[in-house]
Write an enzyme that holds these catalytic residues in place. Structure first.
Site: not given
Length: 435
Positions: A229, A302, A320
């Protein structure tokens, strides 16, 4: 099952019929016919090799309140994926042969997609000693990607040893680049918006410093490094330098880092809280350009599901992460294809062929060739819809795209010759024939 796909447009722009039989592409050409075949009219549809995600959180074992291998695989199929790499931050952690074999077996049992477990780099993700890397590589799961994703392998000596170890069997270390001391208490991207909102900032250098260190370590030992990422312009500059130097580094960008910015944090909606954080417009532009020119090799979702209570709370308390399997192809179309930055042949490269290469996943090297495995996706790029909870097929609804109009629609996903999505509808596990 025999399936005849007629009039599909391949990534190179040619139109063809495809006959799928016994799990492979049995014939390719025009005006094909087959007795007792299920006919799928693909006129106007884009045919892509089955999508491959190198970065998926399936949560099982241990966090089944967020996702399971079954529900995550179902979400992947709905998004056009035929293979996913399941990250190691489960409980127990995927740091032994037994756990990775369990995850792979669950994927095979449910049948929606191929599930390739990612092994932990360090035992328990604790960052103190290496996990059973060799045992996982030699197990029935044949693990080739290792990552502590969610945590950074911040100890330079451990990282070097891990990189040296995986060279013995052509594995790869996938690093979550986050210097922990620089991000203690961080809540969003460090910048003007974080200052205005009074939220602790997450500096770009926390990502860039780890990438710079690790490409040098990979060069020193001749290992393969993959960077998860990527989100900043500075990271792109480092990767561009490393590739020019001949270092064996690959990198991914998520769909959300291609489209969304830190301005979305202004509403304190925790659906937009993610690690690494959404960045500035300049960073979005940099990662788009890097994906277009090949500095960033692939797109990876992700996909990070969380239960409702972990997101419908104060920003500082929220978890998150975002779910992203069902929306990935549409976001790539909007951010890259419709903007003229990627062709459909490029999409096939960054969402299928190269992720499979990095993960050493067989069956994706020669898509659409006669005799190759029948992993493919039929996609309608002309469609559009407002993305809502009905588009989600996992257990969690923490998508940043709810209420947003997105282009495209997955019409069919075919995994090993078996339709998991057909005519736009997800099939039940019993229909898939392996569950």
């Amino acid at each position: 099952m025999t399936i005849l796909i007629t009039g599909a447009t391949l990534p190179d722009g040619t139109r063809t019929d495809l006959l799928l039989d016994k799990g492979v592409i049995a014939e390719r050409g025009t005006n094909l016919s087959a007795a007792k075949a299920r006919v799928v009219d693909a006129a106007g549809l884009q045919a892509l090799p089955g999508l491959v995600d190198l970065h998926t959180h399936l949560r099982e074992p241990g966090f089944e309140q967020s996702e399971t291998v079954l529900t995550g695989s179902r979400a992947a199929a709905a998004g056009g994926f035929t293979a996913v790499h399941a990250m190691a931050n489960t409980s127990p952690v995927q740091d032994t042969a037994g756990v990775v074999e369990q995850v792979a077996s669950l994927g095979q049992q449910h049948g929606y997609v191929t599930v390739r477990p990612v092994g932990a780099v360090t035992a328990g993700l604790a960052g103190e000693r290496l996990s059973e890397i060799g045992a996982m590589a030699q197990s029935r799961a044949a693990v080739r990607v290792f990552s502590d994703d969610g945590k950074c392998v911040h100890d330079a000596l451990l990282m070097r040893r891990a990189l040296e170890y995986v060279t013995t069997f052509d594995g790869v270390i996938a690093q979550h680049a986050q210097e922990p001391r620089l991000t203690e208490g961080a809540q969003m991207n460090e910048g003007a918006v974080s200052a205005e909102l009074g939220l602790a900032g997450w500096p770009a250098v926390a990502e860039e410093a780890i990438i710079a260190r690790d490409v040098l370590l990979a060069e020193a030992v001749g290992a393969r490094l993959h960077v998860c990422h990527v989100s900043t312009a500075g990271s792109v500059d480092i990767l561009r330098w490393a590739k020019a130097r001949g270092i064996r580094v690959t990198a991914e960008v998520t769909p959300h880092h291609l489209l969304l910015t830190d301005e979305l944090a202004r509403g304190y909606d925790a659906r937009f809280k993610v690690n690494p954080p959404l960045r500035r417009d300049a960073d979005v532009e940099a990662v788009r350009e890097a994906l277009s020119d090949g500095t960033i090799d692939i797109v990876a979702t992700d996909h990070a599901p969380h239960p409702l209570e972990s997101k419908e709370c104060a920003w500082q308390e929220a978890s998150f992460g975002m779910v992203g399997l069902e929306s990935a192809l549409s976001v790539v179309q909007q951010a890259m294809v419709d903007a003229g930055r990627l062709s459909w042949a490029d999409v096939a490269r960054v969402l299928s062929r190269v992720p499979a290469e990095i993960g050493r996943l067989k069956g994706y090297a020669a898509p659409f060739e006669v005799g190759s495995p029948a992993h493919l996706t039929l996609y309608d790029p002309a469609a559009s819809s407002v993305f809502d909870v009905d588009h989600l097929h996992g257990m969690s609804v923490n998508s940043p795209y709810l209420g947003r109009e997105l282009p495209g629609r997955v019409v069919a996903t075919i995994h090993g010759g078996v339709p998991t999505v057909l005519d736009g509808s997800l099939r039940e596990a019993e229909e898939v024939g392996r569950g």
